[in-house]
Design a protein around this motif. Structure first.
Motif, PDB file in Angstrom:
ATOM      1  N   PRO A  78       0.841  -1.282  -0.083  1.00 56.90           N
ATOM      2  CA  PRO A  78       0.166   0.028   0.076  1.00 56.90           C
ATOM      3  C   PRO A  78       0.914   1.398   0.058  1.00 56.90           C
ATOM      4  N   ALA A  79       0.319   2.267  -0.647  1.00 61.98           N
ATOM      5  CA  ALA A  79       1.007   3.606  -0.752  1.00 61.98           C
ATOM      6  C   ALA A  79       1.319   3.971   0.800  1.00 61.98           C
ATOM      7  N   SER A  80       0.334   3.916   1.771  1.00 65.63           N
ATOM      8  CA  SER A  80       0.549   4.424   3.079  1.00 65.63           C
ATOM      9  C   SER A  80       1.564   3.977   3.763  1.00 65.63           C
ATOM     10  N   GLY A  81       2.176   2.655   3.133  1.00 69.78           N
ATOM     11  CA  GLY A  81       3.377   2.078   3.933  1.00 69.78           C
ATOM     12  C   GLY A  81       4.432   2.021   3.378  1.00 69.78           C
ATOM     13  N   LEU A  82       4.963   2.971   2.551  1.00 70.32           N
ATOM     14  CA  LEU A  82       6.093   3.187   1.666  1.00 70.32           C
ATOM     15  C   LEU A  82       7.190   3.563   2.338  1.00 70.32           C
ATOM     16  N   GLU A  83       8.387   3.031   2.411  1.00 73.79           N
ATOM     17  CA  GLU A  83       9.611   3.417   3.002  1.00 73.79           C
ATOM     18  C   GLU A  83      10.135   4.477   1.686  1.00 73.79           C
ATOM     19  N   PRO A  84      10.771   5.478   2.337  1.00 71.01           N
ATOM     20  CA  PRO A  84      11.422   6.400   1.509  1.00 71.01           C
ATOM     21  C   PRO A  84      12.639   5.859   0.740  1.00 71.01           C
ATOM     22  N   ALA A  85      13.430   4.949   1.481  1.00 68.44           N
ATOM     23  CA  ALA A  85      14.353   4.304   0.728  1.00 68.44           C
ATOM     24  C   ALA A  85      13.973   3.413  -0.519  1.00 68.44           C
ATOM     25  N   THR A  86      12.745   2.879  -0.308  1.00 75.11           N
ATOM     26  CA  THR A  86      11.968   2.085  -1.532  1.00 75.11           C
ATOM     27  C   THR A  86      11.800   2.950  -2.717  1.00 75.11           C
ATOM     28  N   VAL A  87      10.979   3.993  -2.311  1.00 75.94           N
ATOM     29  CA  VAL A  87      10.703   5.166  -3.424  1.00 75.94           C
ATOM     30  C   VAL A  87      12.128   5.600  -4.023  1.00 75.94           C
ATOM     31  N   ASP A  88      13.039   5.889  -3.211  1.00 70.87           N
ATOM     32  CA  ASP A  88      14.121   6.293  -3.781  1.00 70.87           C
ATOM     33  C   ASP A  88      15.018   5.199  -4.813  1.00 70.87           C
ATOM     34  N   GLU A  89      14.946   3.969  -4.551  1.00 72.97           N
ATOM     35  CA  GLU A  89      15.474   3.006  -5.265  1.00 72.97           C
ATOM     36  C   GLU A  89      14.558   2.905  -6.711  1.00 72.97           C
ATOM     37  N   LEU A  90      13.144   2.678  -6.503  1.00 71.92           N
ATOM     38  CA  LEU A  90      12.463   2.555  -7.540  1.00 71.92           C
ATOM     39  C   LEU A  90      12.633   3.789  -8.469  1.00 71.92           C
ATOM     40  N   PHE A  91      12.706   5.034  -8.203  1.00 74.84           N
ATOM     41  CA  PHE A  91      12.947   5.939  -9.204  1.00 74.84           C
ATOM     42  C   PHE A  91      14.387   6.099  -9.874  1.00 74.84           C
ATOM     43  N   ALA A  92      15.590   5.745  -8.852  1.00 66.51           N
ATOM     44  CA  ALA A  92      16.825   5.680  -9.055  1.00 66.51           C
ATOM     45  C   ALA A  92      17.028   4.786 -10.194  1.00 66.51           C
ATOM     46  N   VAL A  93      16.356   3.627 -10.343  1.00 66.88           N
ATOM     47  CA  VAL A  93      16.334   2.476 -11.337  1.00 66.88           C
ATOM     48  C   VAL A  93      15.836   2.640 -12.459  1.00 66.88           C
ATOM     49  N   ASN A  94      14.325   2.631 -12.249  1.00 63.81           N
ATOM     50  CA  ASN A  94      13.360   2.824 -13.090  1.00 63.81           C
ATOM     51  C   ASN A  94      13.256   4.172 -13.979  1.00 63.81           C
ATOM     52  N   THR A  95      13.618   5.211 -13.550  1.00 60.91           N
ATOM     53  CA  THR A  95      13.391   6.495 -14.121  1.00 60.91           C
ATOM     54  C   THR A  95      14.746   7.167 -14.398  1.00 60.91           C
ATOM     55  N   THR A  96      15.509   7.660 -13.265  1.00 56.93           N
ATOM     56  CA  THR A  96      16.597   8.605 -13.236  1.00 56.93           C
ATOM     57  C   THR A  96      17.824   7.770 -14.006  1.00 56.93           C
ATOM     58  N   SER A  97      18.144   6.493 -13.942  1.00 59.12           N
ATOM     59  CA  SER A  97      19.042   6.040 -14.717  1.00 59.12           C
ATOM     60  C   SER A  97      18.748   5.852 -16.084  1.00 59.12           C
ATOM     61  N   ALA A  98      17.748   5.526 -16.353  1.00 56.82           N
ATOM     62  CA  ALA A  98      17.007   5.401 -17.924  1.00 56.82           C
ATOM     63  C   ALA A  98      17.220   6.857 -18.515  1.00 56.82           C
ATOM     64  N   ILE A  99      16.908   7.908 -17.911  1.00 55.77           N
ATOM     65  CA  ILE A  99      16.782   9.149 -18.412  1.00 55.77           C
ATOM     66  C   ILE A  99      18.510   9.525 -18.529  1.00 55.77           C
ATOM     67  N   GLU A 100      19.136   8.953 -17.537  1.00 56.73           N
ATOM     68  CA  GLU A 100      20.756   9.331 -17.923  1.00 56.73           C
ATOM     69  C   GLU A 100      21.265   8.693 -19.113  1.00 56.73           C
ATOM     70  N   LEU A 101      20.764   7.555 -19.455  1.00 60.34           N
ATOM     71  CA  LEU A 101      21.380   6.597 -20.595  1.00 60.34           C
ATOM     72  C   LEU A 101      20.707   7.226 -21.769  1.00 60.34           C
ATOM     73  N   ILE A 102      19.495   7.570 -21.839  1.00 56.53           N
ATOM     74  CA  ILE A 102      19.246   8.310 -22.972  1.00 56.53           C
ATOM     75  C   ILE A 102      19.879   9.664 -23.327  1.00 56.53           C
ATOM     76  N   THR A 103      19.967  10.424 -22.407  1.00 57.65           N
ATOM     77  CA  THR A 103      20.543  11.760 -22.645  1.00 57.65           C
ATOM     78  C   THR A 103      22.063  11.549 -22.739  1.00 57.65           C
ATOM     79  N   GLN A 104      22.652  10.564 -22.330  1.00 62.79           N
ATOM     80  CA  GLN A 104      24.309  10.641 -22.500  1.00 62.79           C
ATOM     81  C   GLN A 104      24.323   9.699 -23.926  1.00 62.79           C
ATOM     82  N   SER A 105      23.490   8.757 -24.457  1.00 60.70           N
ATOM     83  CA  SER A 105      23.698   8.451 -25.343  1.00 60.70           C
ATOM     84  C   SER A 105      23.601   9.104 -26.556  1.00 60.70           C
TER      85      SER A 105
END
Length: 217
Positions: A78-105
């Motif tokens: 549930p959204a109410s039980g999300l830990e900050p570290a979980t959110v950080d990792e989800l976005f670091a792997v799924n979003t930010t790193s993908a954006i970096e790959l696209i821009t740097q390529s």
């Protein structure tokens, strides 16, 4: 049409259920595939690592004609039980790193276009980018962010002859859901066949498609 014969394609997440299948099919179609994965020691949450992977691929093969981003992590609960570290990792792997790959390529892919080839980027945001789902709110958000970036960047990159295509298949029968970074997987409906999903994505690359919504699978 995109000719894969001799094309140099970097597949990120190449040890995963979909990434491995896509990489194998690209090779079967004649592409020269460079494979990157966390299991190979590539932590792509670090921009310097992304830069190194791109530079080493270019140094070894002399060019880069395609990029497939198949890496990702998932979390349940549930959204109410999300830990900050979980959110950080989800976005670091799924979003930010993908954006970096696209821009740097970009400079490598632009050079491929200048040489008369048809370079491409493939992202895999999944059906949750279209239909954010209860129980995977943060995962849905991370993938929706990737889809939004890909859609906007595609309009910019096409000016340089680079195609960005986002694929949004439904739940696919890989082991991703068996290894969440938080929570436990719920019961899913019958999953899509990962071999068919991978084949559909490679077909779309060859056919020059620009978008693969969930209905395409």
């Amino acid at each position: 049409m995109t000719n894969l014969e001799g094309a140099v394609v970097l597949v990120v997440g190449a040890s995963g259920g979909l990434g491995l299948r896509i990489a194998d099919r690209l090779e079967s179609s004649g592409a020269v595939v460079a494979r990157s994965s966390k299991s190979a020691g590539h932590d792509l949450r670090e921009p310097t690592v992304i830069r190194g992977v791109l530079e080493s691929t270019h140094a070894e093969h002399g060019r880069l004609d395609g990029l497939v981003i198949a890496s990702g992590v998932v979390a349940f609960g549930p959204a109410s039980g999300l830990e900050p570290a979980t959110v950080d990792e989800l976005f670091a792997v799924n979003t930010t790193s993908a954006i970096e790959l696209i821009t740097q390529s970009h400079p490598y892919l632009a050079a491929s276009a200048d040489d008369g080839r048809k370079p491409f980027v493939v992202t895999l945001s999944g059906v949750v980018a279209e239909t954010p789902t209860a129980g995977v709110a943060a995962y849905s958000a991370s993938k929706a962010g990737l889809a939004a970036f890909a859609a906007a960047a595609a309009r910019e990159y096409r000016r340089d002859g680079i195609r960005i295509m986002d694929a949004r298949p439904g739940h696919t029968g890989t082991s991703l859901s068996e290894h969440p970074i938080a929570g436990s997987a719920p019961s899913f409906p019958e999953p899509l066949d990962p071999d068919r999903v991978a084949e559909r994505i490679v077909t779309a690359i060859v056919d020059g498609e620009k978008d693969l919504p969930s209905t395409a699978f």
